[in-house]
Design an enzyme around this catalytic site. Structure first.
Site, short mmCIF file in Angstrom:
data_model
loop_
_atom_site.label_atom_id
_atom_site.label_comp_id
_atom_site.label_asym_id
_atom_site.label_seq_id
_atom_site.Cartn_x
_atom_site.Cartn_y
_atom_site.Cartn_z
N TYR A 143 3.90 6.72 10.02
CA TYR A 143 3.07 5.57 9.64
C TYR A 143 3.90 4.48 8.96
O TYR A 143 3.75 3.30 9.26
CB TYR A 143 1.91 6.02 8.74
N LYS A 169 1.25 -0.25 15.14
CA LYS A 169 2.68 -0.32 15.47
C LYS A 169 3.08 -1.53 16.32
O LYS A 169 4.28 -1.79 16.49
CB LYS A 169 3.11 0.96 16.22
N TYR A 206 -9.16 5.48 7.58
CA TYR A 206 -9.32 5.80 9.00
C TYR A 206 -10.35 6.91 9.08
O TYR A 206 -10.12 7.99 8.51
CB TYR A 206 -8.01 6.27 9.62
N HIS A 229 0.83 -1.21 0.00
CA HIS A 229 0.00 0.00 0.00
C HIS A 229 0.86 1.26 0.00
O HIS A 229 1.72 1.43 0.86
CB HIS A 229 -0.91 0.01 1.23
C1 PHB Z 1 -5.86 -4.39 10.63
O1 PHB Z 1 -5.87 -4.61 9.43
O2 PHB Z 1 -6.24 -5.23 11.47
C2 PHB Z 1 -5.40 -3.05 11.12
C3 PHB Z 1 -4.89 -2.16 10.21
C4 PHB Z 1 -4.48 -0.92 10.63
C5 PHB Z 1 -4.56 -0.57 11.96
C6 PHB Z 1 -5.05 -1.48 12.88
C7 PHB Z 1 -5.47 -2.73 12.46
O3 PHB Z 1 -4.15 0.66 12.35
#
Ligand code: PHB
Ligand code: APR
Length: 393
Positions: free
Chosen positions: A384, A297, A201, A73
């Site tokens: 990130y 993280k 998000y 990604h």
């Molecule tokens: C997940 O895919 O479970 C996932 C992805 C990003 C996050 C937390 C969980 O920040």
């Protein structure tokens, strides 16, 4: 009496990765795990790997399936106030992240340990660690009701947040730092195509939501929920309705729903213990620190600890130089606190903490600022994708 160089407590990702890397460097270890092997492979956790973690898994020779099956990604989206703004991770940092389930990482590591004939004791009960400041600590445990002893040079406490290692440290030798958040995450896994090709998000007046995935056919979604909520309070229909309401309308309308194949609630916590070392015991991964999952993280930090510890152990066994072991705690803590800060901050701008509309307006203003400022977006993006390792000084 059994003997090994490094006794590793816990067969989560930290313990398995450490034993695999030590093995490749000719250092012997025994892993003691309280649960059965099925338990480890069955748990569902976050699925974002930084480059540092991917590189370490490749170094551990467990990168093959990962490189084949991962989704790369180059960006994530932030949704708020009916907007959906892409953060161009690749364009801003030159880096990307990999989507690959932590359950898969654990399986790959278990297979590699088994193929190498690694000593891994499942269902090791009542593990207790002794003589931590002596030259040869002792680990006692029970297997099939029989008392066992394992003598070693070092102990790696990879036994997670509830493990025995941190709790065995003498009173007053460590300090804990903790923040508990007033909400949890309810997550579901479903065999439906993800609503978008990258993660979203979302900050919404009703609470946070996250759209993630495991593959082109399997989605992972989360909504912020109350601390007292139970999985039974959230039948699939309620979950999908709530998720869709918390996304910008166009995205919510595009969500493909379906029966959940897993559903669980996790509380959110920030936690750090200092220092990470007592005598010949080194804490690693979740035994030493917890982050809320907002920045994904957890596993990445664990991998970073393992990288530092395994290199220090190799240096010690090859040259007799203990400098790396002496620096382990300080080195790891610098990275840990930066990830703690990022996860805390990202959590704080994305979740509903109070019913006060002032607080929500402030969050929206911060997100609006963030998405209009290349500097602010770069700051988010570089945290990130994962900060570079500090020089080893
Ligand atoms: C997940 O895919 O479970 C996932 C992805 C990003 C996050 C937390 C969980 O920040
Ligand atoms: N004796 C033996 N094993 C124990 C004991 C004990 N007393 N207590 C806990 N364990 C085992 C657990 O059963 C578990 O398998 O230690 C392991 C710890 O694994 P994790 O909790 O996964 O911790 P870690 O390996 O550091 O994981 C780092 O992976 O699981 C995620 O959220 C975690 O993202 C983080 C990353």
């Amino acid at each position: 009496m059994q003997k090994t160089q490094v006794a590793i407590i816990g067969a989560g990702p930290s313990g398995l990765l450490l034993s695999q890397l030590l093995h490749l460097s000719g250092i012997d270890s025994v892993v003691l795990e309280r649960q059965t092997s099925d338990h480890g492979a069955g748990r569902i956790r976050a699925g974002i790997l930084e480059k540092v973690a991917v590189d370490l898994l490749i170094e551990a020779k467990v990168g093959e399936r990962l490189l084949h099956e991962r989704l790369v990604h180059d960006g994530i989206a932030l949704a708020f106030a009916e907007r959906n703004v892409r953060i161009d991770l690749k364009g801003l940092t030159g880096d990307e992240v990999s989507v690959y389930g932590q359950t898969e990482v654990t399986k790959d590591l278990m297979d590699a340990r088994a193929a190498a004939g690694g000593r891994l004791v499942y269902e090791a009960a009542d593990v207790c660690v002794e003589g931590l400041d002596s030259a040869h600590p002792l680990v006692r445990y029970r297997r099939d009701g029989k008392a066992q002893e394992l003598r070693c040079d070092f102990i790696a406490g990879c036994d997670g947040y509830h493990g025995v290692c941190r709790q065995s440290l003498p009173a007053g030798s460590t300090r804990n730092f903790e923040r508990i958040y007033p909400f949890g995450w309810l997550g579901i896994l479903a065999d439906v195509p993800p609503v978008a090709s990258e993660l979203i998000y979302s900050n919404h007046a009703r609470g946070f939501a996250l759209c993630s995935m495991r593959s082109a056919k399997r989605s992972r979604y989360y909504v912020q929920c109350g601390l007292a909520d139970k999985v039974e309070d959230w039948p699939d229909l309620r979950f999908w309705d709530e998720l869709r309401m918390r996304l910008p309308r166009e995205i919510g309308d595009a969500v493909t729903t379906g029966p959940s194949i897993e559903k669980s609630i996790a509380p959110l916590r920030s936690f750090v213990v200092e220092p990470l070392r007592f005598g010949r015991l080194f804490l690693c991964g979740d035994a030493a620190h917890i982050v809320p999952p907002t920045g994904a993280k957890g596993l990445n930090l664990a991998a970073a600890d393992v990288r530092v510890l395994y290199r220090a152990l190799v240096e010690h066994y090859r040259t007799g130089n203990a400098a790396g072991l002496d620096r382990y705690s300080d080195r790891c803590l610098r990275r840990i606190w930066k990830a703690e800060r990022f996860s805390w901050w990202f959590t704080s701008i994305m979740h509903k903490f109070t019913d006060d509309p002032f607080d929500h307006r402030i969050q929206l203003a911060e997100l609006d600022y963030l998405c209009g400022s290349r500097a602010a977006m770069t700051s988010l993006a570089e945290n990130y994708v994962g900060l570079p390792f500090e020089p080893d000084t």
